[in-house]
Scaffold this motif. Sequence first.
Motif, short mmCIF file in Angstrom:
data_model
loop_
_atom_site.label_atom_id
_atom_site.label_comp_id
_atom_site.label_asym_id
_atom_site.label_seq_id
_atom_site.Cartn_x
_atom_site.Cartn_y
_atom_site.Cartn_z
N GLU A 1 36.86 45.79 39.50
CA GLU A 1 36.69 47.18 38.68
C GLU A 1 36.29 48.30 39.51
O GLU A 1 35.94 48.11 40.11
CB GLU A 1 35.95 46.44 36.81
N CYS B 1 34.83 50.93 38.05
CA CYS B 1 34.09 51.56 38.56
C CYS B 1 32.18 51.27 38.93
O CYS B 1 31.81 52.21 39.16
CB CYS B 1 33.40 51.27 37.02
N GLU C 1 43.48 36.19 37.92
CA GLU C 1 43.46 36.11 36.36
C GLU C 1 44.04 34.58 36.24
O GLU C 1 45.00 34.17 37.36
CB GLU C 1 44.36 36.68 35.76
N VAL D 1 53.04 43.07 31.91
CA VAL D 1 52.62 44.07 32.85
C VAL D 1 51.02 43.53 31.80
O VAL D 1 50.15 44.29 32.16
CB VAL D 1 52.87 45.23 32.89
N PHE D 2 50.69 43.48 30.63
CA PHE D 2 49.77 42.96 29.60
C PHE D 2 48.43 42.41 30.37
O PHE D 2 47.53 42.90 30.68
CB PHE D 2 49.79 42.27 28.75
N THR E 1 47.85 41.19 34.57
CA THR E 1 48.27 41.31 36.10
C THR E 1 47.38 40.52 36.54
O THR E 1 46.28 40.86 36.53
CB THR E 1 49.43 42.19 36.42
N PHE F 1 46.14 45.92 39.35
CA PHE F 1 46.34 46.44 38.09
C PHE F 1 45.49 47.68 38.02
O PHE F 1 44.72 47.28 39.42
CB PHE F 1 46.17 45.97 36.66
N GLN G 1 43.31 50.24 37.01
CA GLN G 1 42.32 51.21 35.74
C GLN G 1 41.71 52.34 35.84
O GLN G 1 42.06 53.04 36.29
CB GLN G 1 41.32 50.37 35.89
N GLU H 1 39.06 54.66 34.32
CA GLU H 1 38.33 54.29 34.16
C GLU H 1 37.12 56.07 34.02
O GLU H 1 37.21 56.45 35.12
CB GLU H 1 37.32 53.02 34.66
N TYR I 1 27.19 42.60 31.45
CA TYR I 1 26.47 43.76 31.07
C TYR I 1 26.17 44.39 30.34
O TYR I 1 25.61 45.76 30.34
CB TYR I 1 27.05 45.06 32.57
N GLU J 1 43.98 43.83 23.56
CA GLU J 1 42.97 44.88 24.09
C GLU J 1 43.68 45.48 24.27
O GLU J 1 44.33 45.61 25.46
CB GLU J 1 41.54 43.97 24.40
N LEU J 2 44.14 46.94 24.63
CA LEU J 2 44.22 48.11 24.91
C LEU J 2 43.29 48.74 26.24
O LEU J 2 43.52 49.16 26.97
CB LEU J 2 45.02 49.01 24.30
N GLU J 3 42.26 49.33 25.48
CA GLU J 3 40.76 50.13 26.61
C GLU J 3 39.39 48.54 25.89
O GLU J 3 39.57 48.54 24.53
CB GLU J 3 41.10 50.98 26.37
N ARG K 1 26.30 50.17 28.67
CA ARG K 1 25.72 49.62 29.79
C ARG K 1 24.97 49.87 29.91
O ARG K 1 24.19 49.05 30.56
CB ARG K 1 26.80 49.96 30.73
N ALA L 1 39.80 51.76 30.09
CA ALA L 1 41.38 51.42 29.88
C ALA L 1 42.71 50.80 31.49
O ALA L 1 42.59 51.50 32.01
CB ALA L 1 42.14 52.71 29.15
N GLY L 2 43.30 50.31 30.63
CA GLY L 2 44.42 49.60 32.10
C GLY L 2 45.93 50.15 31.49
O GLY L 2 46.18 50.78 30.77
N1 GAP Z 1 34.72 48.04 33.97
C1 GAP Z 1 34.62 47.60 32.46
C2 GAP Z 1 35.68 46.72 32.72
O1 GAP Z 1 36.24 47.01 33.72
P1 GAP Z 1 36.94 44.92 30.97
O2 GAP Z 1 37.49 45.02 29.47
O3 GAP Z 1 37.46 43.71 32.02
O4 GAP Z 1 36.08 46.30 31.46
C3 GAP Z 1 39.17 47.48 31.04
O5 GAP Z 1 38.59 45.95 31.34
C4 GAP Z 1 40.31 47.39 30.73
O6 GAP Z 1 40.92 47.21 32.29
C5 GAP Z 1 41.18 46.34 30.09
O7 GAP Z 1 40.58 46.83 28.01
C6 GAP Z 1 42.86 46.58 30.36
O8 GAP Z 1 43.39 47.83 30.10
C7 GAP Z 1 42.43 46.58 31.61
N2 GAP Z 1 42.34 45.51 32.52
C8 GAP Z 1 41.50 44.67 32.82
N3 GAP Z 1 42.39 43.19 32.93
C9 GAP Z 1 43.49 43.27 33.73
C10 GAP Z 1 44.42 42.43 33.53
N4 GAP Z 1 44.51 41.37 34.33
N5 GAP Z 1 45.24 43.00 33.71
C11 GAP Z 1 46.07 44.30 33.07
N6 GAP Z 1 45.15 45.18 32.50
C12 GAP Z 1 43.86 44.63 32.85
#
Ligand code: GAP
Length: 466
Positions: free
Chosen positions: A174, A176, A208, A215-216, A218, A221, A223, A225, A272, A289-291, A296, A332-333
């Motif tokens: 991630e 962040c 994953e 692309v939902f 992957t 990807f 982020q 943030e 977290y 989920e979109l975001e 935290r 958000a992704g």
């Molecule tokens: N920092 C917090 C965090 O990473 P998360 O819910 O694991 O939280 C946040 O991920 C966003 O990242 C998700 O809402 C999604 O939009 C995007 N995301 C997470 N995993 C993804 C994946 N494997 N492929 C595409 N987008 C992904």
Amino acid sequence: MPKENELMEKIVSLCKRRGFIFPSSEIYGGYAAIYDYGPYGVELENAVKQEWWKYMVQFRDDIVGLDSSIFMHRKIWEASGHVSGFADPLTECRSCHVRSRVDHLLEDAGIFADEKMSEEEINKLFFASLDKIKCPTCGKRDFTPVKKFNLLVKSNLGNFTDDWSKDPAYLRGETCQGIYVNYKNVLDSSRVQVPFGIAQIGKAFRNEITARQFVFRTREFEQMEMQYFTHPDKEMEAYEWLKDYRWKFYTDYLGLSEKNLKWHKHENLVFYAKEAYDIEYNFPFGFKELEGIHARGDYDLSQHTKYSGKDLSYMDPRTQEKFMPHIVESSAGVGRTVLAILSEAYTEEDVEGEQRIVMKFPKKLAPVKVAIFPLLKNKPDLVKKAHDLYVALRQQFVCEFDDNGNVGKRYRRQDEIGTPYCITVDFDTLENDTVTVRDRDSMKQDRVAIKELEAWLKVHLNESIK
Ligand code: GAP
């Protein structure tokens, strides 16, 4: 409009046909759960990122930007809890050998699996529920024991030994974490004071287990943030503000329809988070989920203080109070936002007995803003005039010049990539310096003087969504 799966297939096919998104490494048979963005995809993706940056950084005096690296000290991932806790439960069908996420199989059967369950507990729950679960691919009920599989991707960066995997460098899971470990640098080098936020856009990597739905989900990807640092007493106030601000990004700012968006409160919290909501979008395969928007607490800064030995607490210069800031985040992704925009934009219409496919992108996100055509390809005067206009306009807008086929065909092509305006240079243009401007959605044509064209386009491309 086409039905769910049919719609998804149509979007995937348009993405390939028109150069938005390609499967990665296609000439080698593809590479699971990785995609490449083509010429129009990269424009769309850049527009999404630009608008997010404007909204989250440029429009705010309390948020600044950052671009931290993908590789970071290995201890960061120990401190963050990812090395020990960032794992999904995995099983394999003994018959067809397809791997599945056990929490997803249970969820589909209406059974709740807590994120914090041990491997033993989830095995018990899974095998006790087998009468309700079957392999989504072959339908059999013969599974291997559940294993918790860590999602962090490992590499040998900077490690030149053969058994590097014992001491790997992780690709970030991630973005962040790069913000948390730079939070002191930002405080010390810019004029921000708590409360303030740090935003960044960048790649993240996760191993994953199941990777379907385009692309939902992957393995590589991007982020977008934003981490907002607050006084502990103000965390939930900031959280409510952030939820509202992010909702308005999708509705008021990008123009996604409210009926395709909804809130989902997490009962099942990741390690977290102390409170978590998702904004879900109605993708062709349903609301997902979109975001994520998470409160935290002081988890991150306390963990990094403990593991690094550096005190990350904050001394308020106004009150002299010392405290560990709490964090609320929006995550958000890019790929999911692009997929939401593609799903929302995809439209089939009947025009005089013929089907027209048109991508009704919000104008500010359209990959190409203006297309310029000479009416006829074999008239050098028209071609030159149109090309000069194209060269002038491309200083301001992403433009495309097209003199291939008849004008009707050129319109269809621009409709499929969602170009808001098509300009045709015709014989009248040579007489009176006016052109026709055709609107993507209404298909109406306006006659506009060339000298007013730039201002006309600026007004029309920037017009508010609502
Ligand atoms: N920092 C917090 C965090 O990473 P998360 O819910 O694991 O939280 C946040 O991920 C966003 O990242 C998700 O809402 C999604 O939009 C995007 N995301 C997470 N995993 C993804 C994946 N494997 N492929 C595409 N987008 C992904």
